[in-house]
Design a protein around this motif. Sequence first.
Motif, PDB file in Angstrom:
ATOM      1  N   LEU A  52       0.863  -1.169   0.000  1.00 28.16           N
ATOM      2  CA  LEU A  52       0.000   0.000   0.000  1.00 28.16           C
ATOM      3  C   LEU A  52       0.900   1.220   0.000  1.00 28.16           C
ATOM      4  N   ASN A  53       0.671   2.150  -0.924  1.00 25.54           N
ATOM      5  CA  ASN A  53       1.497   3.352  -1.060  1.00 25.54           C
ATOM      6  C   ASN A  53       0.634   4.592  -0.844  1.00 25.54           C
ATOM      7  N   VAL A  54       1.127   5.531  -0.054  1.00 25.97           N
ATOM      8  CA  VAL A  54       0.426   6.790   0.177  1.00 25.97           C
ATOM      9  C   VAL A  54       1.407   7.944   0.004  1.00 25.97           C
ATOM     10  N   SER A  55       0.905   9.076  -0.458  1.00 26.24           N
ATOM     11  CA  SER A  55       1.758  10.257  -0.578  1.00 26.24           C
ATOM     12  C   SER A  55       0.901  11.515  -0.568  1.00 26.24           C
ATOM     13  N   SER A  56       1.507  12.602  -0.151  1.00 28.46           N
ATOM     14  CA  SER A  56       0.842  13.891  -0.157  1.00 28.46           C
ATOM     15  C   SER A  56       1.899  14.967  -0.386  1.00 28.46           C
ATOM     16  N   THR A  57       1.608  15.905  -1.287  1.00 25.57           N
ATOM     17  CA  THR A  57       2.534  16.984  -1.627  1.00 25.57           C
ATOM     18  C   THR A  57       1.803  18.317  -1.606  1.00 25.57           C
ATOM     19  N   TYR A  58       2.393  19.288  -0.952  1.00 18.53           N
ATOM     20  CA  TYR A  58       1.871  20.652  -0.934  1.00 18.53           C
ATOM     21  C   TYR A  58       2.902  21.528  -1.622  1.00 18.53           C
ATOM     22  N   SER A  59       2.502  22.195  -2.698  1.00 13.96           N
ATOM     23  CA  SER A  59       3.452  23.040  -3.429  1.00 13.96           C
ATOM     24  C   SER A  59       2.942  24.477  -3.511  1.00 13.96           C
ATOM     25  N   ILE A  60       3.883  25.380  -3.573  1.00 14.55           N
ATOM     26  CA  ILE A  60       3.592  26.814  -3.583  1.00 14.55           C
ATOM     27  C   ILE A  60       4.313  27.448  -4.760  1.00 14.55           C
ATOM     28  N   MET A  61       3.604  28.265  -5.514  1.00 17.13           N
ATOM     29  CA  MET A  61       4.190  29.042  -6.606  1.00 17.13           C
ATOM     30  C   MET A  61       4.046  30.509  -6.229  1.00 17.13           C
ATOM     31  N   MET A  62       5.182  31.188  -6.050  1.00 17.54           N
ATOM     32  CA  MET A  62       5.175  32.589  -5.635  1.00 17.54           C
ATOM     33  C   MET A  62       5.812  33.437  -6.725  1.00 17.54           C
ATOM     34  N   ASN A  63       5.049  34.330  -7.307  1.00 18.76           N
ATOM     35  CA  ASN A  63       5.537  35.189  -8.379  1.00 18.76           C
ATOM     36  C   ASN A  63       6.065  36.502  -7.835  1.00 18.76           C
ATOM     37  N   GLY A  64       7.103  37.006  -8.485  1.00 16.40           N
ATOM     38  CA  GLY A  64       7.634  38.322  -8.153  1.00 16.40           C
ATOM     39  C   GLY A  64       6.814  39.385  -8.878  1.00 16.40           C
ATOM     40  N   ASP A  65       7.310  40.595  -8.869  1.00 13.09           N
ATOM     41  CA  ASP A  65       6.620  41.692  -9.563  1.00 13.09           C
ATOM     42  C   ASP A  65       6.692  41.446 -11.070  1.00 13.09           C
ATOM     43  N   PRO A  66       5.538  41.396 -11.742  1.00  7.01           N
ATOM     44  CA  PRO A  66       5.543  41.121 -13.183  1.00  7.01           C
ATOM     45  C   PRO A  66       6.034  42.322 -13.989  1.00  7.01           C
ATOM     46  N   PRO A  67       6.701  42.042 -15.095  1.00  7.04           N
ATOM     47  CA  PRO A  67       7.096  43.133 -15.988  1.00  7.04           C
ATOM     48  C   PRO A  67       5.850  43.807 -16.580  1.00  7.04           C
ATOM     49  N   GLU A  68       6.027  45.001 -17.047  1.00  8.19           N
ATOM     50  CA  GLU A  68       4.906  45.737 -17.650  1.00  8.19           C
ATOM     51  C   GLU A  68       4.369  44.979 -18.856  1.00  8.19           C
ATOM     52  N   GLY A  69       3.054  44.899 -18.948  1.00  7.03           N
ATOM     53  CA  GLY A  69       2.409  44.249 -20.080  1.00  7.03           C
ATOM     54  C   GLY A  69       2.064  42.787 -19.859  1.00  7.03           C
ATOM     55  N   VAL A  70       2.506  42.194 -18.758  1.00  6.60           N
ATOM     56  CA  VAL A  70       2.180  40.790 -18.481  1.00  6.60           C
ATOM     57  C   VAL A  70       0.722  40.687 -18.055  1.00  6.60           C
ATOM     58  N   GLU A  71      -0.029  39.817 -18.726  1.00  4.66           N
ATOM     59  CA  GLU A  71      -1.455  39.663 -18.433  1.00  4.66           C
ATOM     60  C   GLU A  71      -1.840  38.248 -18.030  1.00  4.66           C
ATOM     61  N   GLU A  72      -0.938  37.280 -18.182  1.00  7.30           N
ATOM     62  CA  GLU A  72      -1.253  35.895 -17.872  1.00  7.30           C
ATOM     63  C   GLU A  72      -1.446  35.719 -16.374  1.00  7.30           C
ATOM     64  N   ALA A  73      -2.546  35.080 -16.010  1.00  6.58           N
ATOM     65  CA  ALA A  73      -2.876  34.872 -14.594  1.00  6.58           C
ATOM     66  C   ALA A  73      -1.790  34.095 -13.861  1.00  6.58           C
ATOM     67  N   GLU A  74      -1.135  33.155 -14.559  1.00  7.67           N
ATOM     68  CA  GLU A  74      -0.084  32.346 -13.924  1.00  7.67           C
ATOM     69  C   GLU A  74       1.082  33.192 -13.431  1.00  7.67           C
ATOM     70  N   TRP A  75       1.350  34.329 -14.076  1.00  4.65           N
ATOM     71  CA  TRP A  75       2.471  35.182 -13.696  1.00  4.65           C
ATOM     72  C   TRP A  75       2.060  36.333 -12.792  1.00  4.65           C
TER      73      TRP A  75
END
Length: 131
Positions: A52-75
Amino acid sequence: GSYTLGWEADQYSAAFSANYGKVTPVIETVPEFSRAAFSISGSIPMTSFMALNVSSTYSIMMNGDPPEGVEEAEWLNDYYTWTSSIGTSFRVTESVTFEVSVSHVERISDAAELEYTRDYVSGFFRYTHHF
């Protein structure tokens, strides 16, 4: 950096890992960002050939200040993803196992378009060789 603390005894195993990375992209339209992930996993033998195998992962993506003109939600937004899985592995040969699992993924963000919940089933063969 990446750190892993693991334990193995007979066919039992457990591990905790943490990793962090900060990226400064060469592409000017992508902001600097950081990623961190924390995982815990374990394997418990059920029979001489099945575990029996179990796993759990918590990940965080932290963006810095976006350059001018960036519109993508991911950034423009930070997001947090939690993935948990449970499954079984069957030893086919000494080096080959067949693994099947069920996973649940939950992503949370201030941006609604980045949020989702997913459930999936996977199965695959794994070949392992220790050098």
